[in-house]
Design a protein around this motif. Structure first.
Motif, PDB file in Angstrom:
ATOM      1  N   ILE A   9       0.841  -1.196   0.000  1.00 44.30           N
ATOM      2  CA  ILE A   9       0.000   0.000   0.000  1.00 44.30           C
ATOM      3  C   ILE A   9       0.877   1.247   0.000  1.00 44.30           C
ATOM      4  CG2 ILE A   9      -1.659   1.333   1.371  1.00 44.30           C
ATOM      5  CD1 ILE A   9      -2.907  -1.342   2.219  1.00 44.30           C
ATOM      6  N   GLY A  10       2.000   1.168   0.709  1.00 46.64           N
ATOM      7  CA  GLY A  10       2.962   2.254   0.697  1.00 46.64           C
ATOM      8  C   GLY A  10       2.353   3.565   1.140  1.00 46.64           C
ATOM      9  N   VAL A  11       2.350   4.543   0.233  1.00 46.53           N
ATOM     10  CA  VAL A  11       1.750   5.853   0.527  1.00 46.53           C
ATOM     11  C   VAL A  11       0.460   6.062  -0.261  1.00 46.53           C
ATOM     12  CG1 VAL A  11       3.944   6.906   1.138  1.00 46.53           C
ATOM     13  CG2 VAL A  11       3.200   6.942  -1.251  1.00 46.53           C
ATOM     14  N   ASN A  12      -0.069   4.988  -0.843  1.00 49.02           N
ATOM     15  CA  ASN A  12      -1.281   5.123  -1.667  1.00 49.02           C
ATOM     16  C   ASN A  12      -2.532   5.436  -0.847  1.00 49.02           C
ATOM     17  OD1 ASN A  12       0.065   4.784  -4.052  1.00 49.02           O
ATOM     18  ND2 ASN A  12      -0.451   2.624  -4.303  1.00 49.02           N
ATOM     19  N   HIS A  13      -2.424   5.384   0.476  1.00 48.43           N
ATOM     20  CA  HIS A  13      -3.548   5.746   1.348  1.00 48.43           C
ATOM     21  C   HIS A  13      -3.733   7.260   1.446  1.00 48.43           C
ATOM     22  CE1 HIS A  13      -0.396   6.845   4.121  1.00 48.43           C
ATOM     23  NE2 HIS A  13       0.098   5.611   4.032  1.00 48.43           N
ATOM     24  N   ALA A  14      -2.713   8.028   0.975  1.00 46.16           N
ATOM     25  CA  ALA A  14      -2.762   9.501   0.963  1.00 46.16           C
ATOM     26  C   ALA A  14      -3.019  10.091   2.354  1.00 46.16           C
ATOM     27  CB  ALA A  14      -3.813   9.996  -0.020  1.00 46.16           C
ATOM     28  N   VAL A  35      -0.156  -6.643   4.186  1.00 43.01           N
ATOM     29  CA  VAL A  35      -0.134  -5.308   3.593  1.00 43.01           C
ATOM     30  C   VAL A  35       1.063  -4.570   4.168  1.00 43.01           C
ATOM     31  CG1 VAL A  35      -2.589  -5.076   3.082  1.00 43.01           C
ATOM     32  CG2 VAL A  35      -1.764  -4.518   5.375  1.00 43.01           C
ATOM     33  N   LYS A  36       1.637  -3.689   3.354  1.00 46.81           N
ATOM     34  CA  LYS A  36       2.826  -2.966   3.804  1.00 46.81           C
ATOM     35  C   LYS A  36       2.617  -1.462   3.658  1.00 46.81           C
ATOM     36  CE  LYS A  36       6.708  -2.133   1.698  1.00 46.81           C
ATOM     37  NZ  LYS A  36       6.964  -0.758   2.200  1.00 46.81           N
ATOM     38  N   PHE A  37       3.049  -0.756   4.707  1.00 39.36           N
ATOM     39  CA  PHE A  37       2.962   0.697   4.730  1.00 39.36           C
ATOM     40  C   PHE A  37       4.369   1.285   4.803  1.00 39.36           C
ATOM     41  CE2 PHE A  37      -1.103  -0.882   6.080  1.00 39.36           C
ATOM     42  CZ  PHE A  37      -2.017   0.007   5.520  1.00 39.36           C
ATOM     43  N   GLN A  38       4.457   2.599   4.866  1.00 38.57           N
ATOM     44  CA  GLN A  38       5.729   3.294   5.029  1.00 38.57           C
ATOM     45  C   GLN A  38       5.618   4.254   6.201  1.00 38.57           C
ATOM     46  OE1 GLN A  38       6.833   5.111   1.279  1.00 38.57           O
ATOM     47  NE2 GLN A  38       6.566   3.191   0.149  1.00 38.57           N
ATOM     48  N   THR A  39       6.641   4.261   7.052  1.00 38.63           N
ATOM     49  CA  THR A  39       6.625   5.077   8.259  1.00 38.63           C
ATOM     50  C   THR A  39       7.776   6.070   8.204  1.00 38.63           C
ATOM     51  OG1 THR A  39       5.724   3.172   9.462  1.00 38.63           O
ATOM     52  CG2 THR A  39       6.568   4.997  10.778  1.00 38.63           C
ATOM     53  N   PHE A 223       0.001  -1.748  -4.547  1.00 35.27           N
ATOM     54  CA  PHE A 223      -1.444  -1.999  -4.549  1.00 35.27           C
ATOM     55  C   PHE A 223      -2.207  -0.687  -4.448  1.00 35.27           C
ATOM     56  CE2 PHE A 223      -5.425  -3.115  -2.306  1.00 35.27           C
ATOM     57  CZ  PHE A 223      -5.901  -4.116  -3.143  1.00 35.27           C
ATOM     58  N   THR A 224      -3.256  -0.545  -5.250  1.00 37.17           N
ATOM     59  CA  THR A 224      -4.117   0.629  -5.204  1.00 37.17           C
ATOM     60  C   THR A 224      -5.560   0.213  -5.434  1.00 37.17           C
ATOM     61  OG1 THR A 224      -4.524   2.819  -6.154  1.00 37.17           O
ATOM     62  CG2 THR A 224      -3.864   1.094  -7.684  1.00 37.17           C
ATOM     63  N   LEU A 225      -6.470   1.066  -5.030  1.00 37.96           N
ATOM     64  CA  LEU A 225      -7.875   0.825  -5.350  1.00 37.96           C
ATOM     65  C   LEU A 225      -8.210   1.330  -6.740  1.00 37.96           C
ATOM     66  CD1 LEU A 225      -9.712   1.744  -2.011  1.00 37.96           C
ATOM     67  CD2 LEU A 225      -8.992  -0.509  -2.833  1.00 37.96           C
ATOM     68  N   ASP A 226      -7.456   2.347  -7.210  1.00 38.27           N
ATOM     69  CA  ASP A 226      -7.746   2.963  -8.504  1.00 38.27           C
ATOM     70  C   ASP A 226      -6.477   3.623  -9.028  1.00 38.27           C
ATOM     71  OD1 ASP A 226      -8.624   4.464 -10.659  1.00 38.27           O
ATOM     72  OD2 ASP A 226     -10.388   5.262  -9.649  1.00 38.27           O
ATOM     73  N   LYS A 227      -6.037   3.226 -10.211  1.00 41.79           N
ATOM     74  CA  LYS A 227      -4.802   3.762 -10.788  1.00 41.79           C
ATOM     75  C   LYS A 227      -4.890   5.260 -11.072  1.00 41.79           C
ATOM     76  CE  LYS A 227      -3.635  -0.576 -13.164  1.00 41.79           C
ATOM     77  NZ  LYS A 227      -2.250  -0.821 -12.709  1.00 41.79           N
ATOM     78  N   GLU A 228      -6.102   5.793 -11.139  1.00 40.61           N
ATOM     79  CA  GLU A 228      -6.279   7.206 -11.460  1.00 40.61           C
ATOM     80  C   GLU A 228      -6.278   8.096 -10.217  1.00 40.61           C
ATOM     81  OE1 GLU A 228      -6.150   8.189 -14.590  1.00 40.61           O
ATOM     82  OE2 GLU A 228      -5.896   6.049 -15.023  1.00 40.61           O
ATOM     83  N   MET A 229      -6.116   7.517  -9.052  1.00 38.77           N
ATOM     84  CA  MET A 229      -6.054   8.328  -7.832  1.00 38.77           C
ATOM     85  C   MET A 229      -4.809   9.205  -7.850  1.00 38.77           C
ATOM     86  SD  MET A 229      -7.335   5.480  -5.042  1.00 38.77           S
ATOM     87  CE  MET A 229      -7.271   6.587  -3.634  1.00 38.77           C
ATOM     88  N   ILE A 230      -4.856  10.285  -7.089  1.00 43.76           N
ATOM     89  CA  ILE A 230      -3.740  11.229  -7.060  1.00 43.76           C
ATOM     90  C   ILE A 230      -2.629  10.701  -6.156  1.00 43.76           C
ATOM     91  CG2 ILE A 230      -3.049  13.559  -6.375  1.00 43.76           C
ATOM     92  CD1 ILE A 230      -5.915  14.445  -7.033  1.00 43.76           C
ATOM     93  N   GLY A 231      -1.412  10.727  -6.672  1.00 49.90           N
ATOM     94  CA  GLY A 231      -0.259  10.250  -5.911  1.00 49.90           C
ATOM     95  C   GLY A 231       0.781   9.668  -6.839  1.00 49.90           C
ATOM     96  N   PRO A 232       2.034   9.568  -6.390  1.00 48.11           N
ATOM     97  CA  PRO A 232       3.130   9.154  -7.271  1.00 48.11           C
ATOM     98  C   PRO A 232       3.122   7.684  -7.662  1.00 48.11           C
ATOM     99  CG  PRO A 232       3.921   9.420  -5.030  1.00 48.11           C
ATOM    100  CD  PRO A 232       2.513   9.928  -5.044  1.00 48.11           C
ATOM    101  N   ASP A 233       2.498   6.810  -6.861  1.00 45.96           N
ATOM    102  CA  ASP A 233       2.678   5.368  -7.070  1.00 45.96           C
ATOM    103  C   ASP A 233       1.458   4.648  -7.644  1.00 45.96           C
ATOM    104  OD1 ASP A 233       5.202   5.685  -6.035  1.00 45.96           O
ATOM    105  OD2 ASP A 233       4.677   4.996  -4.035  1.00 45.96           O
ATOM    106  N   HIS A 234       0.330   5.340  -7.788  1.00 42.84           N
ATOM    107  CA  HIS A 234      -0.900   4.643  -8.191  1.00 42.84           C
ATOM    108  C   HIS A 234      -0.802   4.022  -9.583  1.00 42.84           C
ATOM    109  CE1 HIS A 234      -3.356   5.691  -4.722  1.00 42.84           C
ATOM    110  NE2 HIS A 234      -2.827   6.905  -4.773  1.00 42.84           N
ATOM    111  N   LYS A 235      -0.234   4.760 -10.535  1.00 40.31           N
ATOM    112  CA  LYS A 235      -0.210   4.263 -11.923  1.00 40.31           C
ATOM    113  C   LYS A 235       0.623   2.995 -12.068  1.00 40.31           C
ATOM    114  CE  LYS A 235      -1.218   8.605 -14.311  1.00 40.31           C
ATOM    115  NZ  LYS A 235      -2.615   8.192 -14.512  1.00 40.31           N
ATOM    116  N   ALA A 236       1.639   2.838 -11.243  1.00 43.53           N
ATOM    117  CA  ALA A 236       2.506   1.657 -11.313  1.00 43.53           C
ATOM    118  C   ALA A 236       2.052   0.557 -10.356  1.00 43.53           C
ATOM    119  CB  ALA A 236       3.951   2.045 -11.003  1.00 43.53           C
TER     120      ALA A 236
END
Length: 336
Positions: A9-14, A35-39, A223-236
């Motif tokens: 998930i990384g930073v895709n949670h915004a 699931v993995k996050f970033q701290t 992992f993302t819920l939607d590739k079109e969400m705003i953020g650097p990693d969603h498209k990949a």
């Protein structure tokens, strides 16, 4: 052992706890083990003059600095706690990547046991030492690293007897197929005698599936819920449908890989009996007559005597009258 599959998930949670929980649910439903996050805090991680890398320039506001981007993606320490508890309630492992010792210390304090380090931090030896001393399991990405740099980190984890998995990784988003070098999975395992997995930044499921065939024990994918969400990693990143297909393909690959023991499969038995060849007579043989090579041929089915026994049969005596077209059987001959 089944491959351990991590939804990054990384930073895709915004920065949203509620979005993070929705992503946890979707990752669980898609078949992820963790699931993995970033701290991190932006102030500790990034200097104000740090530039963005190319993929970040193409996926974020060009007027936004690297620092501002990282600052907008922070997940506060307080927000980690309900997300960590939600993972426990949902029976999915919580993993995070700390970017500094203070963040790692916080993760230890709330009970996190599995730590993942970013490829960029292969050179942060102090961070690795802290994790090696405090984590039950460490997963170390090796993108951009030389074997010598990896060796220095491996020695730290061995010094403190921390369970270690190295992840082969190519640090670009997305990574070109010709740069994947999946055979490095074998190189790392042979060089360091530890578990090796794969952090996948490629498009599609094939590279991850191939990594499992090469022996990857862990696969991580964004992992993302939607590739079109705003953020650097969603498209990949993979959306839930793509991630579920990835998990399915990995599990089918594991079944197909099966066991290293060469054994006759039950479903082969009929084919074995029918399509193999046995020794048949091509002329009549009288009782007591010596069996010669010219009396025999090979035909289906394979329920009789194989050609491998021919040397024991040639020169033996028939024990009864035999006829052309008969399949030779044990008891039809005796050794002289």
């Amino acid at each position: 052992m089944s491959c351990y599959i991590i939804a990054e998930i990384g930073v895709n949670h915004a920065g949203s706890v509620e979005l993070a929980k929705k992503m946890i649910d979707a990752a669980k439903e898609s078949g992820a083990n963790a699931v993995k996050f970033q701290t991190f805090t932006a102030e500790k991680l990034v200097s104000k003059n740090t530039p963005k890398v190319k993929y970040q320039e193409s996926t974020t506001d060009k007027d936004e600095s690297h620092y501002q981007m990282i600052k907008s993606l922070e997940f506060s320490y307080e927000d980690h706690i309900p997300v960590f508890e939600y993972c426990k309630k949902s029976n999915i492992d919580f993993i995070s990547t700390p970017y500094d010792i203070e963040s790692a210390c916080f993760l230890v304090s709330i009970g996190v046991e599995i730590f993942k380090t970013a490829s960029a931090d292969i050179v942060d030896l102090s961070l690795h030492k802290f994790i090696a001393q405090n984590a039950k399991v460490a997963i170390v990405s090796t993108g951009m690293a030389t074997l010598g740099e990896i060796e220095a980190v491996v020695e730290i984890y061995r010094q403190y007897n921390c369970k270690l998995t190295l992840l082969h990784c190519v640090s670009n988003y997305p990574c070109a197929t010709e740069s994947l070098n999946l055979n490095v999975i074998t190189t790392l395992r042979n060089a360091f005698f530890c578990d090796v997995g794969y952090s996948d930044h490629a498009v599609g499921a094939l590279p991850a599936v191939a990594s499992v065939a090469l022996g990857a024990s862990v696969v991580e994918k964004h992992f993302t819920l939607d590739k079109e969400m705003i953020g650097p990693d969603h498209k990949a990143s993979s959306d839930p449908e793509e991630f579920a297909e990835l998990v399915k393909a990995i599990r089918e690959t594991e079944v197909a890989l099966g066991s290293p023991i060469k054994a006759i499969q039950q479903e082969e038995m009929q084919m074995r009996k029918v399509s193999r060849k046995s020794l048949f007579l091509i002329k009549d043989v009288k009782c007591g007559e010596v069996i010669m090579p010219e009396m025999l041929t090979l035909k289906r089915p394979g329920t009789g005597i194989y050609e491998s026994e021919l040397s024991n049969i040639i020169g033996s005596l028939s024990t009864l009258d035999l006829f052309a077209g008969d399949m030779l059987k044990i008891g039809d001959f005796k050794l002289v």
